[in-house]
Design a protein around this motif. Structure first.
Motif, PDB file in Angstrom:
ATOM      1  N   TRP A 249       0.916  -1.270  -0.196  1.00 41.88           N
ATOM      2  CA  TRP A 249      -0.191   0.010   0.082  1.00 41.88           C
ATOM      3  C   TRP A 249       0.967   1.306   0.137  1.00 41.88           C
ATOM      4  CZ3 TRP A 249      -4.581  -0.975   3.810  1.00 41.88           C
ATOM      5  CH2 TRP A 249      -5.541  -1.960   3.589  1.00 41.88           C
ATOM      6  N   LEU A 250       1.814   1.200   0.748  1.00 36.21           N
ATOM      7  CA  LEU A 250       2.766   2.241   0.863  1.00 36.21           C
ATOM      8  C   LEU A 250       3.470   2.692  -0.334  1.00 36.21           C
ATOM      9  CD1 LEU A 250       4.099   2.061   4.713  1.00 36.21           C
ATOM     10  CD2 LEU A 250       2.783   3.826   3.752  1.00 36.21           C
ATOM     11  N   ALA A 251       4.066   1.542  -0.928  1.00 35.46           N
ATOM     12  CA  ALA A 251       4.780   1.812  -2.309  1.00 35.46           C
ATOM     13  C   ALA A 251       3.767   2.155  -3.415  1.00 35.46           C
ATOM     14  CB  ALA A 251       5.418   0.241  -2.636  1.00 35.46           C
ATOM     15  N   SER A 252       2.442   1.886  -3.403  1.00 35.58           N
ATOM     16  CA  SER A 252       1.667   2.102  -4.384  1.00 35.58           C
ATOM     17  C   SER A 252       1.051   3.478  -4.088  1.00 35.58           C
ATOM     18  CB  SER A 252       0.244   1.277  -4.166  1.00 35.58           C
ATOM     19  OG  SER A 252      -0.605   1.564  -5.252  1.00 35.58           O
ATOM     20  N   PHE A 253       1.172   4.155  -2.954  1.00 36.75           N
ATOM     21  CA  PHE A 253       0.891   5.473  -2.803  1.00 36.75           C
ATOM     22  C   PHE A 253       1.891   6.398  -3.370  1.00 36.75           C
ATOM     23  CE2 PHE A 253       1.907   9.442  -0.496  1.00 36.75           C
ATOM     24  CZ  PHE A 253       0.556  10.100  -0.519  1.00 36.75           C
ATOM     25  N   GLY A 254       3.487   6.201  -2.919  1.00 38.04           N
ATOM     26  CA  GLY A 254       4.138   6.828  -3.856  1.00 38.04           C
ATOM     27  C   GLY A 254       4.130   6.659  -5.117  1.00 38.04           C
ATOM     28  N   GLY A 255       4.118   5.269  -5.819  1.00 35.29           N
ATOM     29  CA  GLY A 255       3.929   5.080  -7.335  1.00 35.29           C
ATOM     30  C   GLY A 255       3.137   6.107  -7.911  1.00 35.29           C
ATOM     31  N   LEU A 256       1.836   5.957  -7.534  1.00 29.76           N
ATOM     32  CA  LEU A 256       0.710   6.701  -8.118  1.00 29.76           C
ATOM     33  C   LEU A 256       0.843   8.026  -7.723  1.00 29.76           C
ATOM     34  CD1 LEU A 256      -2.540   4.039  -7.506  1.00 29.76           C
ATOM     35  CD2 LEU A 256      -0.980   4.763  -9.517  1.00 29.76           C
ATOM     36  N   LEU A 257       1.435   8.684  -6.865  1.00 29.88           N
ATOM     37  CA  LEU A 257       1.562   9.880  -6.594  1.00 29.88           C
ATOM     38  C   LEU A 257       2.553  10.557  -7.956  1.00 29.88           C
ATOM     39  CD1 LEU A 257       2.606  12.088  -3.400  1.00 29.88           C
ATOM     40  CD2 LEU A 257       3.743  12.594  -5.868  1.00 29.88           C
ATOM     41  N   LEU A 258       3.531   9.454  -8.120  1.00 30.05           N
ATOM     42  CA  LEU A 258       4.420   9.937  -9.440  1.00 30.05           C
ATOM     43  C   LEU A 258       3.914   9.664 -10.598  1.00 30.05           C
ATOM     44  CD1 LEU A 258       7.368  10.507  -9.919  1.00 30.05           C
ATOM     45  CD2 LEU A 258       7.905   7.918  -9.616  1.00 30.05           C
ATOM     46  N   GLN A 349       5.273   0.724 -10.965  1.00 26.87           N
ATOM     47  CA  GLN A 349       3.924   0.462 -10.364  1.00 26.87           C
ATOM     48  C   GLN A 349       3.096  -0.770 -10.837  1.00 26.87           C
ATOM     49  OE1 GLN A 349       2.597   2.381  -7.938  1.00 26.87           O
ATOM     50  NE2 GLN A 349       0.680   1.467  -7.746  1.00 26.87           N
ATOM     51  N   THR A 350       3.067  -1.163 -12.129  1.00 26.09           N
ATOM     52  CA  THR A 350       2.300  -2.333 -12.398  1.00 26.09           C
ATOM     53  C   THR A 350       3.007  -3.493 -11.824  1.00 26.09           C
ATOM     54  OG1 THR A 350       1.909  -1.198 -14.614  1.00 26.09           O
ATOM     55  CG2 THR A 350       1.775  -3.692 -14.514  1.00 26.09           C
ATOM     56  N   ASP A 397       9.710  24.068 -11.200  1.00 23.84           N
ATOM     57  CA  ASP A 397      10.922  23.387 -11.188  1.00 23.84           C
ATOM     58  C   ASP A 397      10.831  22.345 -10.022  1.00 23.84           C
ATOM     59  OD1 ASP A 397      11.871  24.502 -13.300  1.00 23.84           O
ATOM     60  OD2 ASP A 397      13.478  25.941 -12.323  1.00 23.84           O
ATOM     61  N   TRP A 398      10.264  22.747  -8.925  1.00 25.47           N
ATOM     62  CA  TRP A 398      10.141  21.737  -7.704  1.00 25.47           C
ATOM     63  C   TRP A 398       9.277  20.651  -7.754  1.00 25.47           C
ATOM     64  CZ3 TRP A 398      13.510  21.778  -3.711  1.00 25.47           C
ATOM     65  CH2 TRP A 398      14.154  23.033  -3.385  1.00 25.47           C
ATOM     66  N   GLY A 399       8.469  20.881  -9.170  1.00 27.91           N
ATOM     67  CA  GLY A 399       7.430  19.907  -9.216  1.00 27.91           C
ATOM     68  C   GLY A 399       8.607  18.312  -9.723  1.00 27.91           C
ATOM     69  N   PHE A 400       9.320  18.336 -10.635  1.00 28.91           N
ATOM     70  CA  PHE A 400      10.034  17.287 -10.786  1.00 28.91           C
ATOM     71  C   PHE A 400      10.686  16.747  -9.403  1.00 28.91           C
ATOM     72  CE2 PHE A 400       9.801  19.108 -15.003  1.00 28.91           C
ATOM     73  CZ  PHE A 400       8.987  17.958 -15.635  1.00 28.91           C
ATOM     74  N   THR A 401      11.382  17.595  -8.720  1.00 25.33           N
ATOM     75  CA  THR A 401      11.826  17.061  -7.473  1.00 25.33           C
ATOM     76  C   THR A 401      11.136  16.350  -6.459  1.00 25.33           C
ATOM     77  OG1 THR A 401      13.505  19.124  -7.703  1.00 25.33           O
ATOM     78  CG2 THR A 401      13.433  17.646  -5.540  1.00 25.33           C
ATOM     79  N   ALA A 402       9.956  17.032  -6.288  1.00 31.78           N
ATOM     80  CA  ALA A 402       8.940  16.446  -5.430  1.00 31.78           C
ATOM     81  C   ALA A 402       8.455  14.939  -6.037  1.00 31.78           C
ATOM     82  CB  ALA A 402       7.718  17.386  -5.533  1.00 31.78           C
ATOM     83  N   PHE A 403       8.326  14.934  -7.293  1.00 29.06           N
ATOM     84  CA  PHE A 403       7.979  13.563  -7.845  1.00 29.06           C
ATOM     85  C   PHE A 403       9.147  12.611  -7.722  1.00 29.06           C
ATOM     86  CE2 PHE A 403       4.969  16.157 -10.715  1.00 29.06           C
ATOM     87  CZ  PHE A 403       3.818  16.137  -9.773  1.00 29.06           C
ATOM     88  N   ALA A 404      10.440  13.106  -7.796  1.00 27.84           N
ATOM     89  CA  ALA A 404      11.506  12.237  -7.744  1.00 27.84           C
ATOM     90  C   ALA A 404      11.580  11.715  -6.061  1.00 27.84           C
ATOM     91  CB  ALA A 404      12.779  12.828  -8.188  1.00 27.84           C
ATOM     92  N   LEU A 405      11.185  12.232  -5.260  1.00 28.72           N
ATOM     93  CA  LEU A 405      11.352  11.935  -3.769  1.00 28.72           C
ATOM     94  C   LEU A 405      10.315  10.933  -3.739  1.00 28.72           C
ATOM     95  CD1 LEU A 405      11.935  15.407  -1.966  1.00 28.72           C
ATOM     96  CD2 LEU A 405      13.263  13.428  -2.366  1.00 28.72           C
ATOM     97  N   ALA A 406       9.232  10.903  -4.201  1.00 24.46           N
ATOM     98  CA  ALA A 406       8.090   9.840  -4.360  1.00 24.46           C
ATOM     99  C   ALA A 406       8.665   8.557  -4.818  1.00 24.46           C
ATOM    100  CB  ALA A 406       6.777  10.531  -4.884  1.00 24.46           C
ATOM    101  N   GLY A 407       9.266   8.643  -5.984  1.00 21.53           N
ATOM    102  CA  GLY A 407      10.066   7.629  -6.493  1.00 21.53           C
ATOM    103  C   GLY A 407      10.730   6.888  -5.378  1.00 21.53           C
ATOM    104  N   VAL A 408      11.806   7.689  -4.821  1.00 21.60           N
ATOM    105  CA  VAL A 408      12.681   7.141  -3.641  1.00 21.60           C
ATOM    106  C   VAL A 408      11.771   6.438  -2.689  1.00 21.60           C
ATOM    107  CG1 VAL A 408      14.200   7.768  -1.978  1.00 21.60           C
ATOM    108  CG2 VAL A 408      14.392   9.050  -4.165  1.00 21.60           C
ATOM    109  N   SER A 409      10.945   6.958  -2.190  1.00 20.48           N
ATOM    110  CA  SER A 409      10.027   6.497  -1.019  1.00 20.48           C
ATOM    111  C   SER A 409       9.416   5.203  -1.569  1.00 20.48           C
ATOM    112  CB  SER A 409       8.798   7.023  -0.607  1.00 20.48           C
ATOM    113  OG  SER A 409       7.812   7.418  -1.571  1.00 20.48           O
ATOM    114  N   SER A 410       9.073   4.909  -2.751  1.00 18.82           N
ATOM    115  CA  SER A 410       8.372   3.541  -3.295  1.00 18.82           C
ATOM    116  C   SER A 410       9.439   2.609  -3.396  1.00 18.82           C
ATOM    117  CB  SER A 410       7.570   3.758  -4.587  1.00 18.82           C
ATOM    118  OG  SER A 410       6.529   4.414  -4.428  1.00 18.82           O
ATOM    119  N   THR A 411      10.814   2.942  -3.619  1.00 21.85           N
ATOM    120  CA  THR A 411      11.977   2.048  -3.714  1.00 21.85           C
ATOM    121  C   THR A 411      11.970   1.492  -2.462  1.00 21.85           C
ATOM    122  OG1 THR A 411      12.832   3.591  -5.531  1.00 21.85           O
ATOM    123  CG2 THR A 411      14.327   2.107  -4.220  1.00 21.85           C
ATOM    124  N   VAL A 412      12.020   2.297  -1.568  1.00 17.91           N
ATOM    125  CA  VAL A 412      12.551   1.591  -0.106  1.00 17.91           C
ATOM    126  C   VAL A 412      11.149   0.860   0.279  1.00 17.91           C
ATOM    127  CG1 VAL A 412      12.334   2.299   2.433  1.00 17.91           C
ATOM    128  CG2 VAL A 412      13.740   3.744   0.608  1.00 17.91           C
TER     129      VAL A 412
END
Length: 438
Positions: A249-258, A349-350, A397-412
């Motif tokens: 669920w947590l990985a899916s949250f970050g993935g779909l945010l991204l 995500q898939t 410009d911060w949009g891409f950085t914020a989305f990248a951080l979501a990807g890091v969280s899903s990685t974890v």
């Protein structure tokens, strides 16, 4: 006399039929989902319905909020009333809702249309995944799901061309009228799509399952032992399964945010970087072409090495790619980065869905996938809203950085799930039954 291979061939044709019908439905799902992001630059430029950048983010979140509701409800409903009926209802709902968007005379009606469309879109995807999982060849579950999800990105590509070919001469409303066309596919689904055999058996409708199996010369699945199953959310938390459930669920949250943050705002963010509308829509095409390639590559790799491991690696590469998009680069290099980001992001995500689907017992597979998708939709709601707020504050410009951080969280989170999956539970344990250990 040796046994005839004909039943296997006919069974294969049944699998092809189910995948083809579900693929077409998901194609329309992708078109309806991505069309808003594709026409959004035009709507903002023309000040259609008086929409501002902040409102545009809110409207993007309305659709994903509807998808949250649809996904949370659909899994349990599908496991109770049937996956075929729910797929038909979902296609009809998002098609009619697009018509409401096309005739909207204000932001409120348009937002209602996108919310209703989101309910249909959110309900269709986990149901279609569950359907193709039932009929996937043994050992090819992740690849089959990846193949299905290529349709979602084919729909994204189609949405970009709808924006290029339809919106400019006819206006933004025409794009949403195009999204009403899938309504014509409803009778085809009603006539040609078979019900899930595992659903029929799990619900005790064994005679109907046997009749359907005999029609296509395939073996019906065995009746489940123990208590009847079918859409019980508590099954996802029994034994030690709750840990894996929460990780997914947590990985899916970050993935779909991204996924939905980038899908909604990629053309607009690229235009804010100085690219023309045509180039910005080219990014949408490349992003979704990458998604198609990524689904096939990730599906094969996941069937060999494990979907959680591939998902974790893919999310890490996605985070790097999204972050690079905040850096001004030559156009050719930017095209390459967008394509590769699409390769990794969409399939990462898939493969979460593939993991949940493959490791879940057939009787509650739609519930497991639906709730994983549904909980992730909280991220899908937050992503478009976040992008709109950053643009409204002139901090695109911060949009891409914020989305990248979501990807890091899903990685974890999916990485932890992959490490835990390396120690597979016993097949007879509650967790083993839920995760499909064998």
């Amino acid at each position: 006399m040796s046994s005839s291979p004909a039943p296997v061939a006919r069974g294969s044709r049944l699998a092809v039929l189910v995948v083809l019908l579900c693929w077409t439905a998901v194609l329309f799902d992708g078109l309806d989902m991505f069309v808003y992001g594709s026409v959004l630059p035009h709507m903002l430029e023309q000040k259609a319905l008086g929409i501002t950048s902040g409102q545009a983010g809110d409207l993007g979140s309305y659709a994903t909020f509807g998808m949250l509701v649809g996904a949370l409800a659909a899994g349990t409903v599908a496991d109770r009333i049937g996956r075929k009926k729910l797929m038909i209802a979902c296609v009809a709902l998002f098609s009619l809702a697009s018509g409401l968007c096309a005739v909207a005379n204000g932001v409120a009606v348009f937002g209602l249309g996108r919310t209703l469309a989101g309910i249909g879109l959110g309900g269709l995807l986990p149901t279609a995944i569950s359907m193709v999982s039932d009929y996937a060849p043994r050992g090819r579950g992740a690849l089959t799901i990846g193949l299905l999800m290529t349709a979602h990105h084919a729909g994204g590509i189609l949405s970009a061309y709808v924006a290029l070919w339809v919106v400019e001469p006819l206006g933004w409303r025409a794009a949403f009228w195009v999204c009403v066309v899938p309504l014509l596919f409803v009778p085809v689904l009603a006539k040609a799509l078979p019900e899930s055999l595992s659903f029929l058996v799990a619900r005790g409708r064994t005679e109907q399952a046997r009749a359907l199996a005999a029609r296509y010369d395939v073996e019906p699945p065995p009746a489940p032992s123990g208590r009847p199953a079918g859409g019980d959310l508590l099954d996802l938390f029994r034994g030690g399964a709750w840990i894996q459930t929460l990780l997914y669920w947590l990985a899916s949250f970050g993935g779909l945010l991204l996924v939905y943050g980038v899908a909604t705002w990629l053309p607009t963010l690229m235009r804010s970087e100085g690219y023309e509308l045509g180039s910005a829509l080219t990014f949408v095409v490349l992003f979704n072409l990458g998604g198609i390639v990524g689904m096939l590559v990730a599906g094969r790799a996941s069937d060999r090495f494990g979907a959680p491991r591939i998902s974790a690696i893919w999310f890490a590469l996605t985070a790097a790619g999204v972050f690079l998009l905040s850096v001004r680069m030559p156009l050719t290099l930017t095209f390459t980065v967008v394509f590769l980001t699409g390769v990794f992001l969409n399939s990462a995500q898939t493969m979460i869905y593939a993991t949940v689907s493959i490791r879940s017992a057939p009787a509650h597979r739609a519930t497991a996938v639906g709730w994983t998708s549904g909980m992730g939709r909280f991220g899908a709601v937050f992503g478009p809203w976040l992008g709109g707020q950053l643009l409204a504050a002139d901090k695109g410009d911060w949009g891409f950085t914020a989305f990248a951080l979501a990807g890091v969280s899903s990685t974890v989170f999916i990485g932890i799930a992959a490490l835990r999956g390396a120690k597979r539970p016993a097949a007879g344990s509650p967790e083993g039954k839920l995760l499909g250990a064998h």
